[in-house]
Design a protein around this motif. Structure first.
Motif, PDB file in Angstrom:
ATOM      1  N   LYS A 150      91.364  96.836 -58.012  1.00 38.17           N
ATOM      2  CA  LYS A 150      91.963  95.697 -57.506  1.00 38.17           C
ATOM      3  C   LYS A 150      91.759  94.483 -58.497  1.00 38.17           C
ATOM      4  O   LYS A 150      91.070  94.730 -59.447  1.00 38.17           O
ATOM      5  CB  LYS A 150      90.964  95.254 -56.173  1.00 38.17           C
ATOM      6  N   PRO A 151      91.948  93.156 -58.072  1.00 31.71           N
ATOM      7  CA  PRO A 151      91.785  92.154 -59.254  1.00 31.71           C
ATOM      8  C   PRO A 151      90.294  91.969 -59.595  1.00 31.71           C
ATOM      9  O   PRO A 151      89.566  92.336 -58.766  1.00 31.71           O
ATOM     10  CB  PRO A 151      92.308  91.052 -58.351  1.00 31.71           C
ATOM     11  N   GLY A 152      90.299  91.851 -60.855  1.00 31.69           N
ATOM     12  CA  GLY A 152      88.919  91.962 -61.407  1.00 31.69           C
ATOM     13  C   GLY A 152      88.566  93.175 -61.912  1.00 31.69           C
ATOM     14  O   GLY A 152      87.523  93.262 -62.892  1.00 31.69           O
ATOM     15  N   GLY A 153      89.234  94.227 -61.597  1.00 31.76           N
ATOM     16  CA  GLY A 153      88.804  95.634 -62.055  1.00 31.76           C
ATOM     17  C   GLY A 153      89.249  95.858 -63.406  1.00 31.76           C
ATOM     18  O   GLY A 153      90.416  95.239 -63.415  1.00 31.76           O
ATOM     19  N   PRO A 154      88.821  96.510 -64.185  1.00 29.01           N
ATOM     20  CA  PRO A 154      89.310  96.869 -65.649  1.00 29.01           C
ATOM     21  C   PRO A 154      90.915  97.458 -65.695  1.00 29.01           C
ATOM     22  O   PRO A 154      91.817  96.963 -66.494  1.00 29.01           O
ATOM     23  CB  PRO A 154      88.321  97.926 -66.299  1.00 29.01           C
ATOM     24  N   LEU A 155      91.064  98.364 -64.790  1.00 27.41           N
ATOM     25  CA  LEU A 155      92.452  99.061 -64.935  1.00 27.41           C
ATOM     26  C   LEU A 155      93.453  98.268 -64.331  1.00 27.41           C
ATOM     27  O   LEU A 155      94.485  97.833 -65.225  1.00 27.41           O
ATOM     28  CB  LEU A 155      92.351 100.385 -63.814  1.00 27.41           C
ATOM     29  N   TYR A 156      93.307  97.253 -63.188  1.00 26.44           N
ATOM     30  CA  TYR A 156      94.191  96.541 -62.720  1.00 26.44           C
ATOM     31  C   TYR A 156      94.306  95.133 -63.742  1.00 26.44           C
ATOM     32  O   TYR A 156      95.588  94.870 -63.813  1.00 26.44           O
ATOM     33  CB  TYR A 156      93.547  95.742 -61.413  1.00 26.44           C
ATOM     34  N   GLU A 157      93.408  94.600 -64.343  1.00 26.36           N
ATOM     35  CA  GLU A 157      93.496  93.620 -65.186  1.00 26.36           C
ATOM     36  C   GLU A 157      94.030  93.848 -66.528  1.00 26.36           C
ATOM     37  O   GLU A 157      95.034  93.133 -67.033  1.00 26.36           O
ATOM     38  CB  GLU A 157      92.092  92.958 -65.451  1.00 26.36           C
ATOM     39  N   VAL A 158      93.736  94.904 -67.208  1.00 24.84           N
ATOM     40  CA  VAL A 158      94.471  95.517 -68.399  1.00 24.84           C
ATOM     41  C   VAL A 158      95.835  95.675 -68.379  1.00 24.84           C
ATOM     42  O   VAL A 158      96.807  95.243 -68.825  1.00 24.84           O
ATOM     43  CB  VAL A 158      93.487  96.523 -68.989  1.00 24.84           C
ATOM     44  N   TYR A 159      96.017  96.215 -66.974  1.00 23.22           N
ATOM     45  CA  TYR A 159      97.412  96.733 -66.808  1.00 23.22           C
ATOM     46  C   TYR A 159      98.444  95.303 -66.654  1.00 23.22           C
ATOM     47  O   TYR A 159      99.544  95.210 -67.177  1.00 23.22           O
ATOM     48  CB  TYR A 159      97.668  97.505 -65.471  1.00 23.22           C
ATOM     49  N   HIS A 160      97.780  94.270 -65.657  1.00 23.80           N
ATOM     50  CA  HIS A 160      98.635  93.194 -65.433  1.00 23.80           C
ATOM     51  C   HIS A 160      98.455  92.243 -66.598  1.00 23.80           C
ATOM     52  O   HIS A 160      99.665  91.717 -66.853  1.00 23.80           O
ATOM     53  CB  HIS A 160      98.093  92.362 -64.213  1.00 23.80           C
ATOM     54  N   LYS A 161      97.893  92.612 -67.704  1.00 24.36           N
ATOM     55  CA  LYS A 161      97.575  91.696 -68.807  1.00 24.36           C
ATOM     56  C   LYS A 161      98.867  92.246 -69.864  1.00 24.36           C
ATOM     57  O   LYS A 161      99.374  91.297 -70.428  1.00 24.36           O
ATOM     58  CB  LYS A 161      96.545  91.572 -69.785  1.00 24.36           C
ATOM     59  N   PHE A 162      98.929  93.352 -69.671  1.00 18.96           N
ATOM     60  CA  PHE A 162      99.867  94.087 -70.373  1.00 18.96           C
ATOM     61  C   PHE A 162     101.389  93.513 -70.000  1.00 18.96           C
ATOM     62  O   PHE A 162     102.261  93.417 -70.833  1.00 18.96           O
ATOM     63  CB  PHE A 162      99.894  95.647 -70.413  1.00 18.96           C
ATOM     64  N   LEU A 163     101.474  93.724 -68.715  1.00 22.87           N
ATOM     65  CA  LEU A 163     102.911  93.439 -68.185  1.00 22.87           C
ATOM     66  C   LEU A 163     103.204  91.982 -68.487  1.00 22.87           C
ATOM     67  O   LEU A 163     104.250  91.613 -68.901  1.00 22.87           O
ATOM     68  CB  LEU A 163     102.847  93.498 -66.568  1.00 22.87           C
ATOM     69  N   LYS A 164     102.338  91.011 -68.497  1.00 16.69           N
ATOM     70  CA  LYS A 164     102.322  89.809 -68.791  1.00 16.69           C
ATOM     71  C   LYS A 164     102.945  89.608 -70.274  1.00 16.69           C
ATOM     72  O   LYS A 164     103.600  88.856 -70.408  1.00 16.69           O
ATOM     73  CB  LYS A 164     101.206  88.786 -68.550  1.00 16.69           C
TER      74      LYS A 164
END
Ligand SMILES: [Zn+2]
Length: 171
Positions: A150-164
């Protein structure tokens, strides 16, 4: 880790006043303060020139979901060196470019995760024994098998940073 006994000599710790940190566990014979500590780890999203990312299964984490490359930082190593080493060990890739992607507190494991986004040209993956399966997957397909975070979690955040970063989602 919250210390009750001295890791050096095994004696029960008392408390001592340590400036802004207030009272901290203290070993009198060793004259050492034992601040609360935690593990430092890296989590590394590896992508290639086709915007595919490596998703892998680690037998000790989950046999259902996939995740990115991760591992513990060793004493004497910095987070960047650890990221390069873990990617080489786990999936046999030489990183060509490494970007820092922030730190994330993983409460359930008492770990500070250092996030990275790493680029390498597409090569066959060479798996370590820790990895039961791994593959290059189109980045946008990743959530189908990725560990639900979920938002705030490492997997979620790194993945969404990458997409951006790659312009793969609206910001
Ligand atoms: Zn001691």
């Amino acid at each position: 880790m919250r210390y009750k006994y001295c890791p050096n000599c095994g004696k029960k710790l008392t408390k001592i006043h340590a400036g802004d940190d207030g009272m901290v566990p203290y070993c009198e014979p060793c004259d050492k303060r034992w601040f609360d500590s935690f593990q430092s780890c890296v989590i590394v999203l590896v992508y290639n020139e086709f915007d595919e990312i490596v998703l892998s299964k680690q037998w000790y984490l989950s046999d259902e979901y996939t995740a990115f490359t991760s591992g513990f930082i060793k004493p004497g190593e910095n987070a960047e060196e650890c990221a390069v080493r873990e990617v080489k060990e786990e999936i046999g890739q030489d990183i060509e470019n490494l970007e820092y992607a922030g730190t994330y507190w993983l409460g359930m494991a008492d770990q500070l995760m250092h996030g990275f986004i790493a680029y390498t040209k597409k090569n066959d993956l060479v798996l370590s024994e820790e990895i039961s399966a791994a593959d290059w997957v189109p980045a946008l397909d990743a959530p189908k098998t990725m560990f639900p975070d979920k938002p705030g979690g490492p997997l979620y955040e790194v993945y969404h940073k990458f997409l951006k970063m790659r312009g793969l989602e609206e910001s």
